[in-house]
Design a protein around this motif. Structure first.
Motif, mmCIF file in Angstrom:
data_model
loop_
_atom_site.group_PDB
_atom_site.id
_atom_site.type_symbol
_atom_site.label_atom_id
_atom_site.label_comp_id
_atom_site.label_asym_id
_atom_site.label_seq_id
_atom_site.Cartn_x
_atom_site.Cartn_y
_atom_site.Cartn_z
ATOM 1 N N GLY A 175 0.779 -1.200 -0.076
ATOM 2 C CA GLY A 175 0.045 0.047 0.066
ATOM 3 C C GLY A 175 0.871 1.332 -0.047
ATOM 4 O O GLY A 175 0.410 2.505 -0.248
ATOM 5 N N TYR A 176 2.049 1.304 0.234
ATOM 6 C CA TYR A 176 2.969 2.449 0.370
ATOM 7 C C TYR A 176 3.308 2.675 -1.294
ATOM 8 O O TYR A 176 3.229 2.039 -2.198
ATOM 9 C CB TYR A 176 4.278 1.985 0.755
ATOM 10 N N LEU A 177 3.401 4.051 -1.464
ATOM 11 C CA LEU A 177 3.604 4.654 -2.696
ATOM 12 C C LEU A 177 5.246 4.596 -2.603
ATOM 13 O O LEU A 177 5.871 5.101 -1.936
ATOM 14 C CB LEU A 177 3.198 5.916 -2.756
ATOM 15 N N VAL A 178 5.721 4.234 -4.018
ATOM 16 C CA VAL A 178 7.183 4.039 -4.175
ATOM 17 C C VAL A 178 7.735 5.330 -4.827
ATOM 18 O O VAL A 178 7.239 5.706 -6.109
ATOM 19 C CB VAL A 178 7.783 2.813 -4.869
ATOM 20 N N HIS A 179 8.758 5.812 -4.482
ATOM 21 C CA HIS A 179 9.393 7.103 -5.104
ATOM 22 C C HIS A 179 10.815 6.778 -5.338
ATOM 23 O O HIS A 179 11.408 6.878 -4.294
ATOM 24 C CB HIS A 179 9.100 8.523 -4.128
ATOM 25 N N ASP A 180 11.123 6.977 -6.395
ATOM 26 C CA ASP A 180 12.332 6.727 -6.828
ATOM 27 C C ASP A 180 13.114 7.940 -6.985
ATOM 28 O O ASP A 180 12.839 8.818 -7.632
ATOM 29 C CB ASP A 180 12.593 5.634 -8.145
ATOM 30 N N GLU A 181 14.410 8.076 -6.787
ATOM 31 C CA GLU A 181 15.390 9.265 -6.823
ATOM 32 C C GLU A 181 15.395 9.639 -8.102
ATOM 33 O O GLU A 181 15.668 10.985 -8.295
ATOM 34 C CB GLU A 181 16.729 9.027 -6.209
ATOM 35 N N HIS A 182 15.549 8.772 -9.068
ATOM 36 C CA HIS A 182 15.766 9.502 -10.389
ATOM 37 C C HIS A 182 14.542 9.245 -11.354
ATOM 38 O O HIS A 182 14.493 10.311 -12.301
ATOM 39 C CB HIS A 182 16.728 8.523 -11.097
ATOM 40 N N LEU B 127 6.751 5.861 -8.828
ATOM 41 C CA LEU B 127 6.611 4.589 -9.478
ATOM 42 C C LEU B 127 5.380 4.038 -9.560
ATOM 43 O O LEU B 127 4.943 3.296 -10.500
ATOM 44 C CB LEU B 127 7.780 3.747 -9.339
ATOM 45 N N GLY B 128 4.611 3.965 -8.411
ATOM 46 C CA GLY B 128 3.360 3.419 -8.365
ATOM 47 C C GLY B 128 3.294 3.045 -6.756
ATOM 48 O O GLY B 128 4.274 2.974 -5.955
ATOM 49 N N GLU B 129 2.242 1.984 -6.512
ATOM 50 C CA GLU B 129 1.872 1.521 -5.279
ATOM 51 C C GLU B 129 2.487 -0.013 -5.088
ATOM 52 O O GLU B 129 2.233 -0.650 -6.200
ATOM 53 C CB GLU B 129 0.382 1.681 -4.928
ATOM 54 N N ILE B 130 2.895 -0.262 -3.877
ATOM 55 C CA ILE B 130 3.286 -1.496 -3.749
ATOM 56 C C ILE B 130 1.936 -2.594 -3.530
ATOM 57 O O ILE B 130 1.174 -2.030 -2.743
ATOM 58 C CB ILE B 130 4.256 -1.825 -2.418
ATOM 59 N N ASP C 91 18.775 -2.891 2.118
ATOM 60 C CA ASP C 91 19.266 -1.599 2.294
ATOM 61 C C ASP C 91 19.790 -1.029 1.410
ATOM 62 O O ASP C 91 20.147 0.354 1.359
ATOM 63 C CB ASP C 91 20.111 -2.002 3.701
ATOM 64 N N ASP C 92 20.296 -1.695 0.291
ATOM 65 C CA ASP C 92 21.290 -0.930 -0.523
ATOM 66 C C ASP C 92 20.189 0.081 -1.414
ATOM 67 O O ASP C 92 20.499 0.981 -2.174
ATOM 68 C CB ASP C 92 21.617 -1.912 -1.566
ATOM 69 N N PHE C 93 18.968 -0.378 -1.656
ATOM 70 C CA PHE C 93 17.962 0.493 -2.400
ATOM 71 C C PHE C 93 17.090 1.238 -1.637
ATOM 72 O O PHE C 93 16.472 2.436 -2.140
ATOM 73 C CB PHE C 93 17.086 -0.562 -3.389
ATOM 74 N N ILE C 94 16.756 1.038 -0.547
ATOM 75 C CA ILE C 94 15.918 1.949 0.361
ATOM 76 C C ILE C 94 16.753 3.245 0.832
ATOM 77 O O ILE C 94 17.709 2.818 1.616
ATOM 78 C CB ILE C 94 15.261 0.905 1.692
ATOM 79 N N VAL C 95 16.126 4.340 0.407
ATOM 80 C CA VAL C 95 16.787 5.502 0.991
ATOM 81 C C VAL C 95 15.984 5.918 2.375
ATOM 82 O O VAL C 95 16.768 6.082 3.284
ATOM 83 C CB VAL C 95 16.630 6.668 0.066
ATOM 84 N N LYS C 96 14.678 5.969 2.356
ATOM 85 C CA LYS C 96 13.763 6.332 3.452
ATOM 86 C C LYS C 96 12.585 5.430 3.459
ATOM 87 O O LYS C 96 11.867 5.406 2.439
ATOM 88 C CB LYS C 96 13.877 7.775 3.822
ATOM 89 N N LEU D 114 7.748 5.097 0.452
ATOM 90 C CA LEU D 114 8.913 4.354 0.218
ATOM 91 C C LEU D 114 9.952 5.013 -0.644
ATOM 92 O O LEU D 114 9.592 4.882 -1.754
ATOM 93 C CB LEU D 114 8.924 2.897 -0.194
ATOM 94 N N HIS D 115 10.893 5.620 -0.311
ATOM 95 C CA HIS D 115 12.026 6.262 -1.010
ATOM 96 C C HIS D 115 13.096 5.304 -1.439
ATOM 97 O O HIS D 115 13.678 4.661 -0.378
ATOM 98 C CB HIS D 115 12.186 7.496 -0.362
ATOM 99 N N VAL D 116 13.195 5.121 -2.572
ATOM 100 C CA VAL D 116 14.251 4.187 -2.941
ATOM 101 C C VAL D 116 15.489 4.916 -3.937
ATOM 102 O O VAL D 116 14.692 5.940 -4.691
ATOM 103 C CB VAL D 116 13.554 3.018 -3.783
ATOM 104 N N ASP D 117 16.364 4.269 -4.296
ATOM 105 C CA ASP D 117 17.232 4.474 -5.387
ATOM 106 C C ASP D 117 17.703 3.447 -6.098
ATOM 107 O O ASP D 117 18.598 2.709 -5.696
ATOM 108 C CB ASP D 117 18.731 5.391 -4.611
#
Length: 173
Positions: free
Chosen positions: A106-113, A117-120, A147-152, A160-163
Motif C-alpha cells: 500500500g506504500y507509494l514508491v518514489h525513486d530518486e531518478h 513509480l506506483g503503489e506496492i 538496504d542498498d536500495f531503500i533511502v527512507k 517508500l523512497h528508493v534509489d
C-alpha cells in the motif's frame, strides 16, 4: 465465518505420509504466536472449519497438521493449495514499534531518478530476498527490498523512497 472476518496465514503446500498429515506454509510473519485449535480452509470460495488434532511447528515457516476427519492421504490431497485462515479475534497483538516488510503493501514508491513509480501491491518472500511488486502504469514492476536500495521509509505518509539501480525501471517500460 466470512472471509472478511478472518486473516490469511498461509496455504497447504503438500501432504506428508499416508495418515492424512499436511504441511502448511506460513505467509503470516508471527506464525509462532498463533493459536491453532481450529483453522478455516478456503474451499470453493467458502471458509470451511477444520479442527486440529495435532501439529508440529517447524523453523522454516512450515507446520505439520493432522485435522479431524482427514485420516488418509487421499483426503489430504484434496486440501492441497487451499488457503488457510484464522478468525481476526485470534490475531496476535503487535508492538506499536514493530515494522514488518509486509507493512509496505500500500506504500507509494518514489525513486530518486524516476520519481513516483506506483503503489506496492504485494511483497513476494523468497529465501534469498524479498521482492516488492509495484503497479507501474499497466505493468507490474519488481525490485528487491534491501538496504542498498531503500533511502527512507516515511511511515506517516506511506511513502517508500528508493534509489533503484540504473536500467531497472527501463526494463519495465
Amino acid at each position: 465465518m466470512q472471509i472478511d472476518e478472518c486473516f490469511y496465514i498461509g496455504y497447504i503446500s503438500k501432504t506428508r505420509g499416508l495418515k492424512g498429515e499436511v504441511q502448511v506454509y506460513f505467509e503470516f510473519d508471527d506464525y509462532e504466536l498463533l493459536d491453532f485449535d481450529s483453522v478455516f480452509l478456503e474451499i470453493d470460495k467458502k471458509l470451511v472449519p477444520f479442527f486440529v488434532e495435532a501439529l508440529k511447528i517447524q523453523a522454516n515457516r512450515t507446520g505439520y497438521f493432522f485435522f479431524e476427519d482427514v485420516e488418509d492421504i487421499d483426503r489430504a490431497k484434496t486440501l492441497l493449495r487451499k488457503s488457510v485462515y484464522l478468525p481476526k479475534a485470534k490475531m496476535p497483538e503487535r508492538d506499536e514499534e514493530s515494522f514488518y516488510i509486509s507493512d509496505l503493501i500500500g506504500y507509494l514508491v518514489h525513486d530518486e531518478h524516476h520519481g513516483e513509480l506506483g503503489e506496492i501491491i504485494a511483497i513476494n518472500e523468497y529465501p534469498q530476498q524479498d521482492i516488492a511488486v509495484v503497479q507501474h502504469g499497466f505493468k507490474e514492476l519488481m525490485f528487491p527490498i534491501n538496504d542498498d536500495f531503500i533511502v527512507k521509509i516515511d511511515e506517516e505518509r506511506h511513502i517508500l523512497h528508493v534509489d533503484l539501480p540504473e536500467g531497472l525501471v527501463a526494463v519495465y517500460n
